[in-house]
Design a protein around this motif. Sequence first.
Motif, PDB file in Angstrom:
ATOM      1  N   ALA A  67     -13.848  -2.578   7.550  1.00  0.00           N
ATOM      2  CA  ALA A  67     -12.485  -2.771   8.070  1.00  0.00           C
ATOM      3  C   ALA A  67     -12.455  -2.349   9.543  1.00  0.00           C
ATOM      4  N   GLU A  68     -11.313  -2.492  10.163  1.00  0.00           N
ATOM      5  CA  GLU A  68     -11.126  -1.983  11.532  1.00  0.00           C
ATOM      6  C   GLU A  68     -10.422  -0.630  11.415  1.00  0.00           C
ATOM      7  N   PRO A  69     -10.692   0.292  12.369  1.00  0.00           N
ATOM      8  CA  PRO A  69     -10.090   1.635  12.255  1.00  0.00           C
ATOM      9  C   PRO A  69      -8.568   1.601  12.108  1.00  0.00           C
ATOM     10  N   GLN A  70      -7.918   0.698  12.833  1.00  0.00           N
ATOM     11  CA  GLN A  70      -6.444   0.654  12.785  1.00  0.00           C
ATOM     12  C   GLN A  70      -5.910   0.091  11.460  1.00  0.00           C
ATOM     13  N   GLU A  71      -6.837  -0.308  10.573  1.00  0.00           N
ATOM     14  CA  GLU A  71      -6.415  -0.812   9.255  1.00  0.00           C
ATOM     15  C   GLU A  71      -6.489   0.281   8.181  1.00  0.00           C
ATOM     16  N   ILE A  72      -6.898   1.495   8.574  1.00  0.00           N
ATOM     17  CA  ILE A  72      -7.037   2.604   7.609  1.00  0.00           C
ATOM     18  C   ILE A  72      -5.855   3.561   7.771  1.00  0.00           C
ATOM     19  N   PHE A  73      -5.127   3.818   6.686  1.00  0.00           N
ATOM     20  CA  PHE A  73      -3.958   4.709   6.714  1.00  0.00           C
ATOM     21  C   PHE A  73      -4.208   5.846   5.730  1.00  0.00           C
ATOM     22  N   PHE A  74      -4.238   7.065   6.242  1.00  0.00           N
ATOM     23  CA  PHE A  74      -4.515   8.207   5.370  1.00  0.00           C
ATOM     24  C   PHE A  74      -3.302   8.492   4.485  1.00  0.00           C
ATOM     25  N   THR A  75      -3.588   8.784   3.218  1.00  0.00           N
ATOM     26  CA  THR A  75      -2.524   9.089   2.244  1.00  0.00           C
ATOM     27  C   THR A  75      -2.939  10.344   1.468  1.00  0.00           C
ATOM     28  N   SER A  76      -2.134  10.677   0.464  1.00  0.00           N
ATOM     29  CA  SER A  76      -2.469  11.856  -0.349  1.00  0.00           C
ATOM     30  C   SER A  76      -3.371  11.491  -1.531  1.00  0.00           C
ATOM     31  N   GLY A  77      -3.807  10.241  -1.631  1.00  0.00           N
ATOM     32  CA  GLY A  77      -4.727   9.875  -2.710  1.00  0.00           C
ATOM     33  C   GLY A  77      -4.423   8.510  -3.299  1.00  0.00           C
ATOM     34  N   GLY A  78      -5.079   8.230  -4.418  1.00  0.00           N
ATOM     35  CA  GLY A  78      -4.960   6.917  -5.046  1.00  0.00           C
ATOM     36  C   GLY A  78      -3.550   6.602  -5.508  1.00  0.00           C
ATOM     37  N   THR A  79      -2.883   7.578  -6.092  1.00  0.00           N
ATOM     38  CA  THR A  79      -1.537   7.329  -6.619  1.00  0.00           C
ATOM     39  C   THR A  79      -0.590   6.928  -5.496  1.00  0.00           C
ATOM     40  N   GLU A  80      -0.632   7.657  -4.396  1.00  0.00           N
ATOM     41  CA  GLU A  80       0.270   7.309  -3.285  1.00  0.00           C
ATOM     42  C   GLU A  80      -0.090   5.938  -2.696  1.00  0.00           C
ATOM     43  N   SER A  81      -1.385   5.678  -2.549  1.00  0.00           N
ATOM     44  CA  SER A  81      -1.789   4.379  -1.975  1.00  0.00           C
ATOM     45  C   SER A  81      -1.288   3.233  -2.856  1.00  0.00           C
ATOM     46  N   ASP A  82      -1.431   3.394  -4.170  1.00  0.00           N
ATOM     47  CA  ASP A  82      -0.977   2.343  -5.094  1.00  0.00           C
ATOM     48  C   ASP A  82       0.545   2.181  -5.039  1.00  0.00           C
ATOM     49  N   LYS A 108      -2.222   3.911 -14.463  1.00  0.00           N
ATOM     50  CA  LYS A 108      -0.774   4.166 -14.537  1.00  0.00           C
ATOM     51  C   LYS A 108      -0.117   4.213 -13.154  1.00  0.00           C
ATOM     52  N   ALA A 109      -0.884   4.514 -12.131  1.00  0.00           N
ATOM     53  CA  ALA A 109      -0.300   4.536 -10.777  1.00  0.00           C
ATOM     54  C   ALA A 109       0.245   3.160 -10.404  1.00  0.00           C
ATOM     55  N   ILE A 110      -0.416   2.119 -10.891  1.00  0.00           N
ATOM     56  CA  ILE A 110       0.073   0.747 -10.673  1.00  0.00           C
ATOM     57  C   ILE A 110       1.120   0.402 -11.732  1.00  0.00           C
ATOM     58  N   LEU A 111       0.779   0.630 -12.997  1.00  0.00           N
ATOM     59  CA  LEU A 111       1.675   0.172 -14.075  1.00  0.00           C
ATOM     60  C   LEU A 111       3.037   0.869 -14.002  1.00  0.00           C
ATOM     61  N   ASN A 112       3.036   2.154 -13.701  1.00  0.00           N
ATOM     62  CA  ASN A 112       4.329   2.848 -13.630  1.00  0.00           C
ATOM     63  C   ASN A 112       5.087   2.560 -12.333  1.00  0.00           C
ATOM     64  N   SER A 113       4.374   2.195 -11.276  1.00  0.00           N
ATOM     65  CA  SER A 113       5.070   1.713 -10.069  1.00  0.00           C
ATOM     66  C   SER A 113       5.780   0.404 -10.410  1.00  0.00           C
ATOM     67  N   CYS A 114       5.079  -0.455 -11.156  1.00  0.00           N
ATOM     68  CA  CYS A 114       5.687  -1.732 -11.579  1.00  0.00           C
ATOM     69  C   CYS A 114       6.887  -1.462 -12.497  1.00  0.00           C
ATOM     70  N   ALA A 115       6.726  -0.504 -13.411  1.00  0.00           N
ATOM     71  CA  ALA A 115       7.820  -0.208 -14.353  1.00  0.00           C
ATOM     72  C   ALA A 115       9.050   0.291 -13.586  1.00  0.00           C
ATOM     73  N   ALA A 116       8.823   1.094 -12.549  1.00  0.00           N
ATOM     74  CA  ALA A 116       9.946   1.606 -11.749  1.00  0.00           C
ATOM     75  C   ALA A 116      10.672   0.440 -11.068  1.00  0.00           C
ATOM     76  N   LEU A 117       9.898  -0.544 -10.612  1.00  0.00           N
ATOM     77  CA  LEU A 117      10.516  -1.700  -9.945  1.00  0.00           C
ATOM     78  C   LEU A 117      11.208  -2.628 -10.941  1.00  0.00           C
ATOM     79  N   GLU A 118      10.670  -2.666 -12.149  1.00  0.00           N
ATOM     80  CA  GLU A 118      11.329  -3.458 -13.209  1.00  0.00           C
ATOM     81  C   GLU A 118      12.740  -2.919 -13.442  1.00  0.00           C
ATOM     82  N   ARG A 119      12.859  -1.592 -13.415  1.00  0.00           N
ATOM     83  CA  ARG A 119      14.181  -0.978 -13.628  1.00  0.00           C
ATOM     84  C   ARG A 119      15.140  -1.329 -12.497  1.00  0.00           C
ATOM     85  N   LEU A 120      14.586  -1.720 -11.347  1.00  0.00           N
ATOM     86  CA  LEU A 120      15.446  -2.118 -10.219  1.00  0.00           C
ATOM     87  C   LEU A 120      15.684  -3.625 -10.197  1.00  0.00           C
TER      88      LEU A 120
END
Length: 383
Positions: A67-82, A108-120
């Motif tokens: 990737a290019e350096p400007q395409e990398i965004f630091f997060t607190s881990g997989g759950t936040e990135s998802d 679950k980081a993906i599935l529960n993010s989707c579930a939260a959006l389903e509720r919206l």
Amino acid sequence: MTVASSSSEIIYADNSATTKLDEDALELMIDLQKNFFANPSSAYKLSRPLKKILKESREKIAACINAEPQEIFFTSGGTESDNWAIKSSVLANLNERPNIITSAVEHKAILNSCAALERLGCSVTKLPVNKFGTVNPDDLHEKILPQTKIISVMLANNEVGTIQPIKSLAEIAHTAGKIFHTDAVQAVGHIPVDVKLLGADMLSASAHKFNAPKGTGFLYIREGLKLLPYLDGGTQEFSRRAGTENVPAIAAMAFALEKNCRDMERNSEKISACAKILLDRLRNNNVDFILNGGEIRLPGHLSLSFKNYDGETLLHRLDLKNICVSTGSACNSRQVKISHVLKALAVPKDYIRGTIRITFGKENSYDDAEIIGKNLLEILMPR
Ligand code: PLP
């Protein structure tokens, strides 16, 4: 890998859950914690080395995934990135009742993010998998709707290790003009990951899965892709992810990823050999089990379903022998819940409850595999 516990040595074979922090990465982290405490956003010269470390870490990580350096965004881990990838892709268009396509075997980081959006008010389509845990690209082709905003399919599965045909899935998404995200948390640092070859618009990674500290990770966002910030606040991470950066952990993440990528072939050969030692031992003794996940799997990753056995019991009996593995089910005091992944693979009824996951890591030895095999046989086939 053996680790000292209070009483005796433990064999750790649950590297998909987390990995041991690399010793040199730890040294680096301690040095930075002690000697470079300034806020990297400050203007005085004390902050300059921290800015430089952040810049170099971004460059190192980008190089590891093409990737290019400007395409990398630091997060607190997989759950936040998802969460960021999924939620920010649809939040701007909630009134259009957006659709999200994912697979039945995501974390679950993906599935529960989707579930939260389903509720919206969003709709979620879950692609099925075959008995090896693989998504069929033709299914994706059929399911894309005009209102689909994002398609997210993981690169490698955390329970059964299956590697998905990401390149084909991304191509189908792009032909339909859709954004494609992949959760590569189990893959980065273990198998070659090239964002350009894969064709992913976004990719999640987590440091503690590749011998770096917990609570750190990154999201790759292809340059030019518009994505709302997930954490609002200051101007860190090019104003797209606010919060003072954990520079020591980020530097350790870059160091450990570079090291794992450099040694990938050697590590992969070793852990695959560990897995083979264990499988051979079980097969040579006619143990009745299914190896889940098919042929195209993460190296050293074994999801084993033993006929008419209970995975939870197996885990605890191995634990008594100082061997750490995990199960394919989550237990509470009243019932054992079978994992959604094993259900999606349709593991046969008399095997599904007897599932354990053994995941070798670069610290494991061939002896570890022999000892796990010997102990498993003693439990499964008592004389
Ligand atoms: N995605 C996958 C596939 C994972 O295996 C995990 C962790 O087990 C996560 C996401 C979450 O990562 P983290 O523990 O860094 O939040």
